[in-house]
Motif scaffolding. Structure first.
Motif: not given
Ligand code: NAD
Length: 349
Positions: A277-299
């Motif tokens: 583990s680090g920023f994420y936990d790898y005990a289970e398979k790591h999936e690509a992170p997602t987020s619906d907050d389009q505005e913040l992603k653009i920023q």
């Protein structure tokens, strides 16, 4: 200048890979480590890599046998006496590298070239302990050395230009794409990459965005193969902090100091994938992170990209490397879809 007989010091993950690269190119190689068990480990590393290549039908068993037959192993530096080039891949400790170079200087024939595979240490400081600093350069392979095409050839303060060019030509003859880089902290890839990754952690620490927003912003909007926090987990947080310390010692910019959560994660034993583990936990398979907050992603994308492009520009202007070599380094060394100077042509914040 011809390079026919190559020495490699240190037979760990990098050294054994470098032995393989040279032996596959048809050169005679001498691999040396400090003890018999370390030499045995080096032999095992090479054998495992070659048998994997055979089972994947990249090479035949006969070719693998020929590669192995070109390598001589041992614990004695005297084996390097007739080498045209010796590449050092021992642990990343300046005093150890200086001790090794002083010994190499004593045993290798006077015209022999000495190179270090260091990721971050000053080649000029390593060269200083030898009587032949003009014949000392950096030859920085990426991991795994037999696969990664990029090689940074580092010209130290006293490196002779003809030797730097000859080592770059040698790298090309190995099927690599070399870039000539100045002897500055982090060289091209580690400097530009780690400065950007550290900035991403600061955004997290300042509460600007969540880890999922930060990572998905750079995957989706910059088309980077991984988000910065995922990538830090892959590289290892402790290794990343070491490189940042080297960069910070040079720039004395507080923004280059490792961001707070890098240090706190390491202190709690979470160093990334290698510890589970680090920023994420790898005990289970790591999936690509997602987020619906389009505005913040653009920023987030705009903020990180602007700073990353600025660093690239400053590096070029302060003599790290040419724009073309910085672009090549980020594409081949980090798998980015384009280099920063190519991005600058169309990036609008
Ligand atoms: P490693 O710890 O896997 O291997 C180090 C090797 O050096 C081992 O074989 C060890 O037995 C040997 N060694 C130790 N002391 C020695 C001595 N006195 N004389 C001879 N050999 C000695 O390390 P690594 O990951 O292969 O890294 C080696 C170098 O390559 C470091 O400078 C590192 O920064 C650099 N590098 C590492 C990577 C990476 O991803 N691991 C990538 C690029 C460059």
């Amino acid at each position: 200048m011809t390079f026919e007989r190559i020495g490699v010091v240190g037979l760990g993950i990098m050294g054994a890979g470098i032995v393989e690269v040279f032996a596959k190119a048809g050169l005679q190689v001498v691999g040396v480590a400090e003890s018999e068990p370390a030499v045995e480990q080096g032999k095992k590393n090479l054998a495992t890599s070659l048998s994997r290549a055979v089972s994947r039908e990249k090479i035949t068993q006969e070719q693998a046998d020929e590669v192995s037959a070109r390598v001589t192993w041992g614990t004695d530096f005297e084996l390097f006496a007739e080498c045209d080039l010796v590449v050092e891949a021992a642990p990343e400790i300046m005093s150890l590298k200086q001790q090794i170079f002083s010994e190499l200087d004593r045993v290798v024939k006077p015209e022999g070239v000495l190179a270090s595979n260091t990721s971050s240490l000053s080649i000029s400081a390593i060269a200083e302990v030898t009587e032949r600093p003009e014949q000392v350069v950096g030859m920085h392979f990426f991991n795994p050395a037999p696969v990664q095409k990029f090689v940074e050839v580092i010209a130290a303060d006293k490196s002779h230009a003809d030797i730097v060019e000859a080592v770059a030509e040698l790298a090309k003859s190995l099927g690599k794409s070399p870039a000539v880089v100045a002897d500055k902290p982090g060289f091209i890839v580690n400097k530009l990459l780690l400065t950007y990754l550290n900035h991403a952690v600061r955004l997290l620490d300042e509460g600007v965005a969540s880890r999922e927003v930060i990572d998905s912003a750079m995957r989706e909007l910059a088309h980077f193969p991984m988000g910065p926090l995922e990538l830090l987990d892959l590289i290892g947080l402790d290794t990343s902090v070491e490189v940042l310390h080297t960069i910070e010692a040079d720039t004395r910019d507080p923004l280059d100091a490792p961001a707070a959560s890098l240090l706190s994660l390491i202190a709690s034993g979470n160093k990334g994938r290698k510890t589970g583990s680090g920023f994420y936990d790898y005990a289970e398979k790591h999936e690509a992170p997602t987020s619906d907050d389009q505005e913040l992603k653009i920023q987030v994308h705009a903020t990180l990209m602007k700073a990353y492009l600025h660093t690239a520009r400053v590096m070029n202007e302060s003599g790290y490397a040419s724009q073309a070599d910085i672009d090549m380094g980020m594409k081949l060394g980090c798998g980015l879809p384009e280099g920063p100077f190519e991005t600058m042509d169309h990036f609008v914040a």
